[in-house]
Design a protein around this motif. Structure first.
Motif, short mmCIF file in Angstrom:
data_model
loop_
_atom_site.label_atom_id
_atom_site.label_comp_id
_atom_site.label_asym_id
_atom_site.label_seq_id
_atom_site.Cartn_x
_atom_site.Cartn_y
_atom_site.Cartn_z
N ALA A 111 -58.20 -6.08 7.18
CA ALA A 111 -59.82 -6.21 7.45
C ALA A 111 -60.26 -5.48 5.96
N GLN A 112 -58.93 -5.59 5.17
CA GLN A 112 -59.47 -5.49 3.30
C GLN A 112 -59.20 -7.02 2.46
N GLY A 113 -58.82 -7.65 2.98
CA GLY A 113 -58.16 -9.62 2.37
C GLY A 113 -56.74 -9.51 2.37
N ALA A 114 -55.93 -9.05 2.84
CA ALA A 114 -54.22 -9.25 2.59
C ALA A 114 -54.25 -9.84 3.30
N SER A 115 -52.95 -10.63 3.40
CA SER A 115 -52.72 -11.36 4.65
C SER A 115 -51.95 -10.99 6.06
N SER A 116 -51.16 -10.49 4.79
CA SER A 116 -50.88 -8.77 5.70
C SER A 116 -50.59 -7.95 5.61
N THR A 117 -50.44 -6.61 6.53
CA THR A 117 -49.84 -5.11 6.05
C THR A 117 -48.53 -4.80 4.42
N ALA A 118 -47.52 -5.99 4.96
CA ALA A 118 -46.31 -6.10 3.87
C ALA A 118 -47.17 -6.21 2.58
N VAL A 119 -48.54 -7.47 2.41
CA VAL A 119 -48.54 -8.19 1.59
C VAL A 119 -49.20 -6.57 0.35
N TRP A 120 -49.89 -6.93 1.67
CA TRP A 120 -50.97 -4.74 1.34
C TRP A 120 -50.44 -3.97 0.75
N LEU A 121 -49.50 -4.16 0.59
CA LEU A 121 -48.45 -2.73 0.69
C LEU A 121 -47.83 -2.74 -1.14
N ARG A 122 -47.53 -3.85 -1.32
CA ARG A 122 -46.98 -4.28 -1.79
C ARG A 122 -48.30 -4.69 -3.17
N HIS A 123 -48.94 -4.83 -2.61
CA HIS A 123 -50.33 -4.14 -3.66
C HIS A 123 -50.52 -3.07 -4.02
N ARG A 124 -50.79 -2.22 -2.92
CA ARG A 124 -51.14 -0.95 -3.65
C ARG A 124 -50.11 0.32 -3.82
N LEU A 125 -48.77 0.03 -3.14
CA LEU A 125 -48.21 0.95 -3.58
C LEU A 125 -47.20 0.04 -4.69
N ARG A 126 -47.56 -0.80 -5.61
CA ARG A 126 -46.49 -1.82 -6.39
C ARG A 126 -45.06 -1.65 -5.98
N LEU A 127 -44.71 -2.68 -4.85
CA LEU A 127 -43.46 -2.81 -4.11
C LEU A 127 -43.30 -4.68 -4.35
N ASP A 128 -42.23 -4.64 -4.16
CA ASP A 128 -41.69 -5.25 -4.55
C ASP A 128 -41.60 -5.77 -2.93
N ASP A 129 -41.65 -7.61 -2.52
CA ASP A 129 -41.27 -8.33 -0.93
C ASP A 129 -40.75 -7.54 -0.09
N ALA A 130 -39.56 -7.45 -0.92
CA ALA A 130 -38.59 -6.25 0.18
C ALA A 130 -38.69 -5.57 -0.04
N ALA A 131 -39.57 -4.30 -0.14
CA ALA A 131 -39.85 -3.00 -0.14
C ALA A 131 -40.41 -2.81 1.00
N ALA A 132 -41.71 -3.84 0.44
CA ALA A 132 -43.03 -3.64 1.56
C ALA A 132 -42.50 -4.09 2.81
N ARG A 133 -41.74 -5.05 3.12
CA ARG A 133 -41.26 -5.80 4.32
C ARG A 133 -40.19 -4.89 5.22
N ARG A 134 -39.88 -3.67 4.34
CA ARG A 134 -39.49 -2.97 5.11
C ARG A 134 -39.55 -2.09 5.30
N LEU A 135 -40.80 -1.60 4.47
CA LEU A 135 -41.37 -0.29 5.21
C LEU A 135 -41.90 -0.83 6.73
N VAL A 136 -42.64 -1.72 6.68
CA VAL A 136 -43.39 -2.24 7.41
C VAL A 136 -42.24 -2.12 9.15
N GLY A 137 -40.90 -2.86 8.90
CA GLY A 137 -39.92 -3.29 9.78
C GLY A 137 -39.68 -1.68 10.00
N LEU A 138 -39.68 -0.99 9.50
CA LEU A 138 -38.96 0.38 10.07
C LEU A 138 -39.97 1.36 10.91
N ALA A 139 -41.30 0.65 10.39
CA ALA A 139 -42.05 1.85 10.92
C ALA A 139 -42.33 0.87 12.22
N ALA A 140 -42.17 -0.04 12.50
CA ALA A 140 -42.69 -0.97 14.02
C ALA A 140 -42.10 -0.44 14.40
#
Length: 417
Positions: free
Chosen positions: A61-90
């Motif tokens: 809804a805020q314009g990102a293509s996925s939650t992982a991409v949004w987390l990377r930009h929001r929390l200044r994470l690298d791609d792998a860390a953002a994907r791990r965060l979403v994957g573990l949450a799921a």
């Protein structure tokens, strides 16, 4: 919850200001243990928030293509860390409640929780809920003694401990299915820019793709002869480059934003003629003068005139469609998807009319912007306003529901000036 977290943040800030040198060794160890427990408890809260945001589709809804991409930009994470965060949450969302409770009570770490959740999913495919819960209880107990790697190995044989009668029949099939599922989930290729104008390529391939890669590069990785001084890794690198060149020559790759798949290099003509000027790939990496001159031998050369601030003043002959010279101008100016927070390169992007063609908008550089497929659709469907700033570069004004002040935003991933 917000007030409680604010108080906790204040307490942690007070601890950060306290001098560690004044503590005894015993107290320092106690501090280490306490911070580790707090870290796990906070991870449980963070993962619950990530899962809820993902379920609501807040990132999209805020314009990102996925939650992982949004987390990377929001929390200044690298791609792998953002994907791990979403994957573990799921993973925790569908795991037995005991896994989440163990993380929230700091009985396990986030990495151990992922192992236990994965193992529980495997066990549940071969046994009932009672056996699965028993397996989780045993793994949580073992987590007090073993790190995640050892815990995963022990989890592979957990049915031997909690349901020996099922273990032999289910072990082979469950292990194979779990391995295939993990390979499908974890498959990825990461390309990251390194110092010196190189790219680092890393990732995990599933079995089928691994076979395709080896079949393609192994024949090209053999030594060229007795005088070939390249190492094995260098030969594989050169073989990979050969495979890419072969793919580009086929002419069967999908178009890239309206143009055939190709390598685009920008260089100063005067510096190139003098053999001193470097070239810039459309992905932002630099090439040496010798490399640019070599590639120019069999490449199309298109003249372009740029202003001092990087504005494109003229690129060849303008066409009706946003292809050819006009697209080159967009690539030179935008460097990739211009939407804020997006790092997708030009070859993933299409040209968007700022003022729609049907509304009388011209096909010109001043009325165009590069957008990846996701953000192209998002801009057409949402209330974002696109315009060019005073310096000729695109900026995006968010809708009022997202930012009441509607402050213009820009993409800083591709800027080279």
């Amino acid at each position: 919850m917000i007030d409680e977290l604010a108080r906790a943040e204040g307490a942690v800030a007070a601890c950060a200001d306290a001098p560690a040198w004044a503590l005894s060794e015993h107290d320092l160890i106690a501090v280490l243990d306490a911070t580790h427990r707090l870290q796990q408890r906070l991870a449980a809260v963070q993962l619950a928030a990530v899962r809820e945001l993902d379920g609501r589709g807040a990132a999209v809804a805020q314009g990102a293509s996925s939650t992982a991409v949004w987390l990377r930009h929001r929390l200044r994470l690298d791609d792998a860390a953002a994907r791990r965060l979403v994957g573990l949450a799921a993973a925790l969302d569908v795991a037995p409640p005991a896994v989440r409770d163990a993380l929230a009570s700091a009985a396990v770490s986030a990495e151990q929780a992922r192992v236990i959740a994965d193992t529980a999913a495997t066990v549940s495919a071969a046994a009932d809920a009672e056996v699965t819960d028993k397996a989780v209880g045993v793994l949580v107990e073992w987590a007090g003694q073993f790190d995640p790697a050892v815990l995963r190995r022990l989890g592979a044989r957990i049915l031997d401990h909690v349901a020996p009668d099922l273990a032999e029949a289910a072990a082979a099939a469950a292990a194979l299915a779990a391995e295939a599922a993990r390979a499908a989930r974890d498959r990825h290729v990461t390309i990251s820019e390194q110092a010196g104008g190189c790219l680092r390529l890393s990732g995990i391939l599933d079995a089928e793709t691994a076979g395709l890669l080896r079949a393609a590069i192994d024949p090209l990785s053999a030594p060229a002869g007795p005088d070939d001084a390249r190492g094995a890794g260098q030969r594989r690198h050169d073989a990979f480059a050969d495979v890419c060149r072969l793919a580009l020559r086929t002419g069967e790759l999908p178009d890239s934003g309206g143009d055939p798949a190709q390598v685009v290099i920008t260089a100063s003509y005067d510096a190139l003629a003098a053999q001193v000027g470097a070239g810039t790939l459309d992905i932002g990496l630099q090439l040496t003068p010798d490399t640019v001159r070599r590639l120019a031998c069999d490449a199309a050369v298109l003249p372009a005139v740029l202003g001092g601030a990087g504005q494109v003043l003229d690129v060849g002959r303008q066409r009706r469609l946003i292809t050819g010279p006009l697209r080159r101008a967009l690539v030179l100016r935008d460097g990739g998807c211009a939407f804020p927070g997006c790092d997708r390169p030009p070859r993933w992007c299409a040209a968007h009319h700022i003022r729609h063609w049907a509304d009388g908008g011209l096909t010109s550089l001043d009325n165009a912007v590069l957008l990846c497929g996701h953000h192209h659709r998002h801009v057409h469907q949402a209330d974002w306003v696109v315009r060019l700033g005073d310096d000729g570069h695109p900026e995006f004004i968010p809708p009022a529901w997202l930012d009441p002040d509607q402050l213009p935003r820009r993409n800083h991933y591709h800027r080279r000036t």
